[in-house]
Enzyme design. Structure first.
Site, PDB file in Angstrom:
ATOM      1  N   LYS A  86      20.481 -49.451  78.943  1.00 43.01           N
ATOM      2  CA  LYS A  86      20.596 -48.836  77.619  1.00 43.01           C
ATOM      3  C   LYS A  86      20.991 -49.904  76.603  1.00 43.01           C
ATOM      4  O   LYS A  86      21.966 -50.636  76.804  1.00 43.01           O
ATOM      5  CB  LYS A  86      21.678 -47.747  77.633  1.00 43.01           C
TER       6      LYS A  86
HETATM    7  O1  G3P Z   1      24.523 -40.313  75.692  1.00 45.65           O
HETATM    8  C1  G3P Z   1      25.070 -40.358  74.392  1.00 45.65           C
HETATM    9  C2  G3P Z   1      26.170 -39.419  74.297  1.00 45.65           C
HETATM   10  O2  G3P Z   1      27.132 -39.712  75.272  1.00 45.65           O
HETATM   11  C3  G3P Z   1      26.810 -39.233  72.965  1.00 45.65           C
HETATM   12  O3  G3P Z   1      27.283 -37.945  73.038  1.00 45.65           O
HETATM   13  O4  G3P Z   1      28.784 -36.074  72.696  1.00 45.65           O
HETATM   14  O5  G3P Z   1      29.621 -38.423  72.390  1.00 45.65           O
HETATM   15  O6  G3P Z   1      28.041 -37.405  70.744  1.00 45.65           O
HETATM   16  P1  G3P Z   1      28.510 -37.450  72.171  1.00 45.65           P
END
Ligand code: G3P
Length: 223
Positions: A86
């Site tokens: 990533k």
């Molecule tokens: O994979 C990306 C993700 O982990 C971001 O998610 O919930 O932290 O916005 P969030």
């Protein structure tokens, strides 16, 4: 649609991998740090739970393309199986995606907030792009629309890049990005559990069982 687990919690990964059609696991620095363990040991344990076939995503933290490429190769040398690197869609990241693509190393472009970031990453050779749906919504944007725009841009070109939508706070967002053209989603464990949770289903099943027990006199199909 393919479902990925957006977590590095080995207990939750093992549970979900047993019950749901899981395609792999995505991690990022925040997710890994939360587990408070040596990160390579953690990633190796995740690999042993999901097996070598399912994709395991690991994010780089380097600031230059050269550092990112070096980290990508290091991660791949340390882990077995299907590893996807990533890489954030910063300028150095875009360069790194191209360098890694020229060596057939598969990448996912992450921290995507606009359809054009995704488009450039796909042109650079990324296998996946990860639009941050809920974070876009929180900025008064529309995460589902961004996914729809990316899907349209990709369908108008010869790009084989797939959308791996990320950052969700509810099942409706996941549902909507699937309709908007996301081939894959990565979702926190608690939300994956909610994919099939519905009170009427639970009460219907309880009622079927109650009627069967009353009518047949057994709690199973065996007499
Ligand atoms: O994979 C990306 C993700 O982990 C971001 O998610 O919930 O932290 O916005 P969030």
């Amino acid at each position: 649609m393919r479902i990925y687990i957006d977590s590095a919690n080995t207990k939750q990964i093992a549970h979900l991998n047993e019950y749901f059609p899981i395609a792999g696991v995505t991690t990022n620095p925040s997710i890994i740090v939360k587990e408070n363990r040596p990160y390579l040991e953690l990633l190796k344990e995740i690999r042993s739970i999901i097996g070598d076939q399912k994709e395991l995503f690991v994010q780089t933290i380097g600031s230059t393309a050269e550092e990112i490429v070096k980290e990508a190769k290091y991660i791949r040398s340390q882990l077995t199986g299907n590893v996807i690197i990533k890489i954030p869609v910063i300028k150095e990241g875009i360069k790194a995606i191209q360098l890694l693509d020229s060596e057939n190393i598969q990448t996912l472009a992450t921290t995507v907030y606009t359809s054009f970031q995704a488009y450039v990453a796909a042109m650079s050779g990324a296998k996946y792009v990860a639009p941050y749906v809920n974070r876009i919504d929180n900025l008064t944007g529309n995460g589902v629309n961004v996914v729809a725009e990316i899907a349209k841009l990709f369908s108008h070109s010869e790009l084989s890049c797939e959308i791996l939508a990320a950052s969700f706070k509810n099942v409706q967002q996941v549902h909507d990005v699937c309709l908007a053209g996301a081939q894959t989603v990565t979702v926190a464990p608690e939300l994956i559990e909610k994919f099939i949770a519905f009170p009427s289903t639970e009460s219907d099943v309880a009622e079927f069982k109650r009627q069967w027990e009353n009518g047949i006199g057994s709690s199973s199909l065996y007499s």
